[in-house]
Motif scaffolding. Structure first.
Motif, PDB file in Angstrom:
ATOM      1  N   SER A   1     -22.649 -34.287  55.038  1.00 33.24           N
ATOM      2  CA  SER A   1     -23.182 -33.374  53.118  1.00 33.24           C
ATOM      3  C   SER A   1     -22.679 -33.868  52.421  1.00 33.24           C
ATOM      4  O   SER A   1     -22.351 -34.893  52.672  1.00 33.24           O
TER       5      SER A   1
ATOM      6  N   LYS B   1     -21.266 -33.455  49.606  1.00 30.94           N
ATOM      7  CA  LYS B   1     -19.590 -33.888  48.871  1.00 30.94           C
ATOM      8  C   LYS B   1     -18.980 -35.578  49.491  1.00 30.94           C
ATOM      9  O   LYS B   1     -18.908 -35.855  48.981  1.00 30.94           O
TER      10      LYS B   1
ATOM     11  N   VAL C   1     -27.365 -34.358  54.368  1.00 28.62           N
ATOM     12  CA  VAL C   1     -28.740 -33.785  54.924  1.00 28.62           C
ATOM     13  C   VAL C   1     -28.528 -32.470  54.052  1.00 28.62           C
ATOM     14  O   VAL C   1     -27.422 -32.033  53.345  1.00 28.62           O
TER      15      VAL C   1
ATOM     16  N   GLN D   1     -30.256 -29.760  50.593  1.00 30.52           N
ATOM     17  CA  GLN D   1     -31.384 -29.470  49.121  1.00 30.52           C
ATOM     18  C   GLN D   1     -32.054 -30.615  48.311  1.00 30.52           C
ATOM     19  O   GLN D   1     -32.559 -30.834  48.485  1.00 30.52           O
TER      20      GLN D   1
ATOM     21  N   HIS E   1     -26.589 -26.965  51.802  1.00 29.33           N
ATOM     22  CA  HIS E   1     -26.145 -27.911  52.806  1.00 29.33           C
ATOM     23  C   HIS E   1     -27.392 -27.073  54.107  1.00 29.33           C
ATOM     24  O   HIS E   1     -27.923 -27.674  54.855  1.00 29.33           O
TER      25      HIS E   1
ATOM     26  N   GLY F   1     -10.991 -25.216  65.284  1.00 29.12           N
ATOM     27  CA  GLY F   1     -10.192 -26.175  65.919  1.00 29.12           C
ATOM     28  C   GLY F   1     -10.240 -26.988  64.297  1.00 29.12           C
ATOM     29  O   GLY F   1     -11.913 -27.439  63.175  1.00 29.12           O
TER      30      GLY F   1
ATOM     31  N   LEU G   1     -10.905 -30.684  63.961  1.00 25.60           N
ATOM     32  CA  LEU G   1     -12.072 -32.159  64.796  1.00 25.60           C
ATOM     33  C   LEU G   1     -11.694 -32.870  64.828  1.00 25.60           C
ATOM     34  O   LEU G   1     -12.060 -33.858  66.459  1.00 25.60           O
TER      35      LEU G   1
ATOM     36  N   ILE H   1     -26.874 -33.261  39.299  1.00 26.08           N
ATOM     37  CA  ILE H   1     -26.851 -33.806  39.766  1.00 26.08           C
ATOM     38  C   ILE H   1     -28.692 -34.080  40.103  1.00 26.08           C
ATOM     39  O   ILE H   1     -29.885 -32.823  39.683  1.00 26.08           O
TER      40      ILE H   1
HETATM   41  C1  LIG Z   1     -27.303 -29.141  43.237  1.00 26.07           C
HETATM   42  C2  LIG Z   1     -26.783 -29.210  44.474  1.00 26.07           C
HETATM   43  C3  LIG Z   1     -27.171 -29.291  45.489  1.00 26.07           C
HETATM   44  C4  LIG Z   1     -26.522 -30.077  46.468  1.00 26.07           C
HETATM   45  N1  LIG Z   1     -27.377 -30.459  47.032  1.00 26.07           N
HETATM   46  C5  LIG Z   1     -26.498 -31.181  48.364  1.00 26.07           C
HETATM   47  C6  LIG Z   1     -27.034 -31.432  49.585  1.00 26.07           C
HETATM   48  O1  LIG Z   1     -28.162 -31.916  49.879  1.00 26.07           O
HETATM   49  N2  LIG Z   1     -26.527 -31.518  50.548  1.00 26.07           N
HETATM   50  C7  LIG Z   1     -25.261 -30.972  50.735  1.00 26.07           C
HETATM   51  O2  LIG Z   1     -24.029 -31.013  52.432  1.00 26.07           O
HETATM   52  N3  LIG Z   1     -24.258 -30.536  50.030  1.00 26.07           N
HETATM   53  C8  LIG Z   1     -25.122 -30.200  49.171  1.00 26.07           C
HETATM   54  N4  LIG Z   1     -24.579 -29.737  47.542  1.00 26.07           N
HETATM   55  C9  LIG Z   1     -23.499 -29.924  47.531  1.00 26.07           C
HETATM   56  C10 LIG Z   1     -22.735 -28.472  48.154  1.00 26.07           C
HETATM   57  O3  LIG Z   1     -22.821 -27.011  47.069  1.00 26.07           O
HETATM   58  C11 LIG Z   1     -21.182 -28.224  48.312  1.00 26.07           C
HETATM   59  O4  LIG Z   1     -20.525 -28.799  47.523  1.00 26.07           O
HETATM   60  C12 LIG Z   1     -20.931 -29.516  49.606  1.00 26.07           C
HETATM   61  O5  LIG Z   1     -22.014 -29.238  51.187  1.00 26.07           O
HETATM   62  C13 LIG Z   1     -19.549 -29.459  50.775  1.00 26.07           C
HETATM   63  O6  LIG Z   1     -19.343 -30.328  51.288  1.00 26.07           O
HETATM   64  P1  LIG Z   1     -18.496 -30.861  52.387  1.00 26.07           P
HETATM   65  O7  LIG Z   1     -18.922 -28.640  53.666  1.00 26.07           O
HETATM   66  O8  LIG Z   1     -18.919 -31.493  52.930  1.00 26.07           O
HETATM   67  O9  LIG Z   1     -17.159 -29.753  52.425  1.00 26.07           O
HETATM   68  P2  LIG Z   1     -16.673 -28.858  51.704  1.00 26.07           P
HETATM   69  O10 LIG Z   1     -16.661 -27.709  50.955  1.00 26.07           O
HETATM   70  O11 LIG Z   1     -15.156 -29.000  51.379  1.00 26.07           O
HETATM   71  O12 LIG Z   1     -15.475 -28.010  53.236  1.00 26.07           O
HETATM   72  C14 LIG Z   1     -15.049 -28.846  53.950  1.00 26.07           C
HETATM   73  C15 LIG Z   1     -15.187 -28.287  55.907  1.00 26.07           C
HETATM   74  O13 LIG Z   1     -13.677 -28.818  56.455  1.00 26.07           O
HETATM   75  C16 LIG Z   1     -12.834 -27.883  56.741  1.00 26.07           C
HETATM   76  N5  LIG Z   1     -12.575 -29.038  57.614  1.00 26.07           N
HETATM   77  C17 LIG Z   1     -11.041 -29.668  56.550  1.00 26.07           C
HETATM   78  N6  LIG Z   1     -10.337 -30.654  57.802  1.00 26.07           N
HETATM   79  C18 LIG Z   1     -10.715 -29.983  59.429  1.00 26.07           C
HETATM   80  C19 LIG Z   1     -10.080 -30.294  60.233  1.00 26.07           C
HETATM   81  N7  LIG Z   1      -9.334 -31.359  60.737  1.00 26.07           N
HETATM   82  N8  LIG Z   1     -10.777 -30.178  61.024  1.00 26.07           N
HETATM   83  C20 LIG Z   1     -12.786 -28.897  60.938  1.00 26.07           C
HETATM   84  N9  LIG Z   1     -12.646 -28.742  59.675  1.00 26.07           N
HETATM   85  C21 LIG Z   1     -12.466 -28.979  58.628  1.00 26.07           C
HETATM   86  C22 LIG Z   1     -12.873 -27.024  55.804  1.00 26.07           C
HETATM   87  O14 LIG Z   1     -12.658 -26.203  56.581  1.00 26.07           O
HETATM   88  C23 LIG Z   1     -14.340 -26.739  55.468  1.00 26.07           C
HETATM   89  O15 LIG Z   1     -14.582 -26.002  55.625  1.00 26.07           O
HETATM   90  C24 LIG Z   1     -25.244 -29.442  46.447  1.00 26.07           C
HETATM   91  C25 LIG Z   1     -24.322 -28.737  45.356  1.00 26.07           C
HETATM   92  C26 LIG Z   1     -25.390 -28.681  43.985  1.00 26.07           C
HETATM   93  C27 LIG Z   1     -24.630 -27.853  42.913  1.00 26.07           C
END
Ligand SMILES: Cc1cc2nc3c(=O)[nH]c(=O)nc-3n(C[C@H](O)[C@H](O)[C@H](O)COP(=O)(O)OP(=O)(O)OC[C@H]3O[C@@H](n4cnc5c(N)ncnc54)[C@H](O)[C@@H]3O)c2cc1C
Lengths: 374, 277
Positions: free
Chosen positions: A276, A278, A291, A293, A314, A345, A347, B163
């Motif tokens: 992702s 982030k 992966v 947008q 995403h 669960g 991961l 971004i």
């Molecule tokens: C203009 C713009 C463009 C963007 N482009 C992209 C892009 O191309 N790709 C992209 O991915 N994002 C992009 N984003 C960012 C997007 O909005 C999200 O912020 C990002 O995808 C979140 O990443 P994440 O799911 O890894 O993190 P989080 O949203 O923080 O999610 C983490 C997840 O992990 C879970 N979790 C935590 N601990 C565990 C565990 N031990 N076991 C299982 N699950 C667990 C949580 O429940 C949560 O659901 C963009 C944002 C903007 C504004």
């Protein structure tokens, strides 16, 4: 004498001249962005249907061979603005040059396409508002066809129209596909998602015209300056060729989590590791893995999302995967809205078990060293 | 002194698609039955506006366009610390596309008068276009920063990070400017005690409420109705096809030990076919 059938209505716009199809080509520091080439592929089909030229517009500085490449990629004409003040994309100067150019064209373009990138989505609405013309965001299909407008509150719009741009896009959280039209004013504009349209084959035999266009900027176009651009290039990791993508998000808790994902990926024949935004922003893995947008659009046979919440940005990059398996400890995570199978669960318990069962499945345990994929 | 005096934040009420209420079986939304909420992307814009107020001073005006119930989100903005709210509500706005919406809103902004910063969310969850912000900026001839994920104000200028593909970009712009705030910006903080108390009072006292929340029409802002609603919209939705449903298709595996969960996955998907033999 042939009699006109009464229901063979003549389109209202039948006698109006049809303009060309214009594609905005994105380049960054002299490198063409793939979405522009994809749009040339899509634009070529529209232009052929309309029997009009396909033109492209590109802005920048020291563009070198870029205009020639654009012709080799399908354009009949390239409008080129090459100027030191256009070296980096900035909204106001770019919109000034493009709007000025369109304004002096004898027949305005029929259609104008831009990529749904952070640049295209910044620029397209400015151009559309300038010409008060319609713009459809984030299209995934484009076509040309007739349209009969039957009702609505505006009688002046009623009638049959030929050669309309069909801008087709997902809506309502991707559950519907909407066909959006605006034949009343040209250019009919759309932005198109990267990674969806197919570029043409590069053909250096193709002929085209390169047309320099004027750059007349005003004082007020310099209200914003770019201090610095940080951009990693998306090369190296072959996310788009992999059958299986194992993708990691913030839920991994730290960069070391990717070690586990490498092990999972190594259980498959042709797998790659995704991420992702982030975690890329956190510096856990380089951008080539991203992966979404602003990363890669992928369509593997299997996509395993581990600790990814499923934000819309995403989702647009991976939702067309044949099979999506999501592992997330939060049963309400948005990713479970569009995954095919959801495992609720931790991961760190689920993935080792998945590795164990996948390995058990293979009859011969491979003794070959597996090189790290990240 | 930062010189910031007026901040406008544009917010919208959208159907709550996270709840099943008001969701038609075909995936469309029954807006009358659906629950309503503040567009999630606008929470970041509101946070940005309130951050400016707290850090650099100025007054925050929340502006929305929609049917009368949208007053709810203006109250919500006040609970979080906004100073006042304006709702543009007019039947003639029905079926506005992004261009017509931007036209109407830019008229409201002109009506409100001077401002230094205009914040919007990145996009809405019911339209997903991200177009209205830049279209307003074009109408008002403003400098713009889209996809903004962080900023500061120095010497009367906005220093912002946006971004982009593969990274980010740092820009500096003169004010006034329009900023579309990315969902990578800080999430909305808790309601303020003062704001929450004030909102309670406004709910009880209609006259007081009218001092803080103003409902205005196209005539008030001197907007041409011909350029609004269906008439002012150059695009129409000609046709929709159902491609899937929101929710409901995901087979959930939970509440069992990991080995059983994975066994279920192995049994009901084809992932084994891709495993090394
Ligand atoms: C203009 C713009 C463009 C963007 N482009 C992209 C892009 O191309 N790709 C992209 O991915 N994002 C992009 N984003 C960012 C997007 O909005 C999200 O912020 C990002 O995808 C979140 O990443 P994440 O799911 O890894 O993190 P989080 O949203 O923080 O999610 C983490 C997840 O992990 C879970 N979790 C935590 N601990 C565990 C565990 N031990 N076991 C299982 N699950 C667990 C949580 O429940 C949560 O659901 C963009 C944002 C903007 C504004």
């Amino acid at each position: 004498m042939t009699e006109e059938s009464p229901n063979q209505a003549i389109p209202i716009n039948a006698s109006q001249p049809i303009g060309e199809v214009l594609v905005y080509i994105e380049q960054c520091l002299g490198e063409l962005q793939p979405v522009g080439l994809e749009l040339l592929g899509a634009g070529r089909q529209l232009a052929d249907k309309l029997e009009r030229p396909l033109s492209a517009i590109v802005l920048g500085y020291n563009l070198g061979d870029i205009p020639k490449t654009i012709i080799a990629q399908g354009a009949d004409k390239v409008y080129v603005a090459d100027h030191p003040d256009l070296e980096q994309y900035r909204t106001l100067p770019y919109r000034r040059v493009i709007c000025n150019w369109l304004e002096q064209m004898e027949v305005e373009p029929h259609t104008m396409l831009l990529g749904s990138t952070t640049t295209g989505r910044d620029l397209a609405p400015r151009i559309a508002a300038h010409f008060t013309t319609g713009l459809t965001a984030d299209t995934t299909e484009l076509d040309i066809g007739p349209y009969e407008h039957k009702g609505g509150s505006d009688p002046s719009k009623i009638g049959l129209y030929a050669n309309c741009l069909y801008a087709i896009r997902p809506s309502f959280g991707e559950s519907l596909k909407a066909r959006i039209l605006g034949p009343w004013k040209n250019p009919q504009m759309a932005t198109t998602r990267p990674g969806v349209m197919i570029p043409l084959k590069l053909d250096w035999e193709r002929h085209g015209e390169i047309i320099p266009i004027p750059v007349n900027l005003l004082q007020e176009d310099y209200r914003l300056v770019v201090e610095e651009t940080f951009r990693e290039v998306n090369k190296g990791v072959n996310l788009t060729q992999a059958d299986v993508i194992v993708s990691g998000g913030y839920g991994l808790g730290g960069p070391d989590g990717f070690e586990l994902l490498n092990q999972l990926a190594a259980c498959f024949d042709n797998a790659a590791v995704g991420a992702s935004r982030k975690v890329v922003d956190c510096g856990w893995v380089p951008y080539v893995h991203q992966v979404g947008q602003t990363g890669k659009t992928v369509r593997p046979k299997v996509y395993i999302a581990c600790g990814i919440s499923g934000a819309i940005q995403h989702r647009v990059g991976m939702q067309n995967s044949d099979l999506i398996i999501a592992i997330n400890k939060d049963p309400d995570a948005p990713i479970f809205k569009f995954a095919h199978h959801g495992i609720v669960g931790d991961l760190y318990q689920v993935i080792p078990e998945m590795i164990r069962q996948l390995k058990k499945n293979s009859n011969t345990s491979s003794t070959k060293e597996v090189s790290s994929i990240v | 002194m930062s010189g910031i005096t007026d901040i406008i934040v544009l917010i919208k009420q959208v159907p709550d698609t996270t709840s099943k209420a008001g969701l038609n079986p075909d995936g469309t939304i029954d807006r009358a039955r659906a629950k309503r909420m503040l567009n999630p992307f606008d929470r970041y814009a509101l946070q940005a506006a309130l951050h400016v107020k707290k850090t650099y001073g100025g007054k925050v005006t929340a502006l929305s366009m929609g049917p009368p119930p949208a007053v709810e989100i203006l109250l919500e903005a006040i609970e979080h610390g906004a100073d006042q709210g304006y709702l543009l509500s007019d039947r003639r706005l029905a079926a506005s596309d992004t261009l017509a919406t931007a036209y109407a809103l830019h008229k409201c902004i002109l009506y409100l008068g001077k401002f230094d910063l205009l914040f919007t969310g990145l996009q809405t969850t019911d339209g997903d276009t991200a177009q209205v912000g830049p279209q307003i900026a074009e109408r008002l001839d403003l400098s713009q920063v889209t996809y903004c994920e962080g900023f500061s104000i120095q010497n009367g200028k906005l220093h912002a990070r946006r971004i982009i593909e593969g990274g980010h970009q740092d820009v500096i712009t003169e004010l006034p400017a329009l900023v579309t705030v990315a969902n990578a910006y800080h999430t909305l903080e808790y309601k303020t005690i003062r704001g929450a108390r004030l909102a309670q009072e406004l709910l009880r006292d209609e006259a007081l409420k009218n001092q803080y929340i103003h409902t205005i029409t196209l005539d008030d802002v001197n907007a041409d109705p011909e350029l609004c609603g269906l008439k002012g919209s150059p695009t129409i939705v000609a046709h929709t096809d159902k491609v899937g449903q929101i929710g409901g298709q995901c087979t959930m595996h939970q509440g069992k030990s990991a080995d059983i969960l994975i066994k279920e996955i192995m049994d009901c998907t084809n992932i084994k076919e891709f495993a090394k033999q």
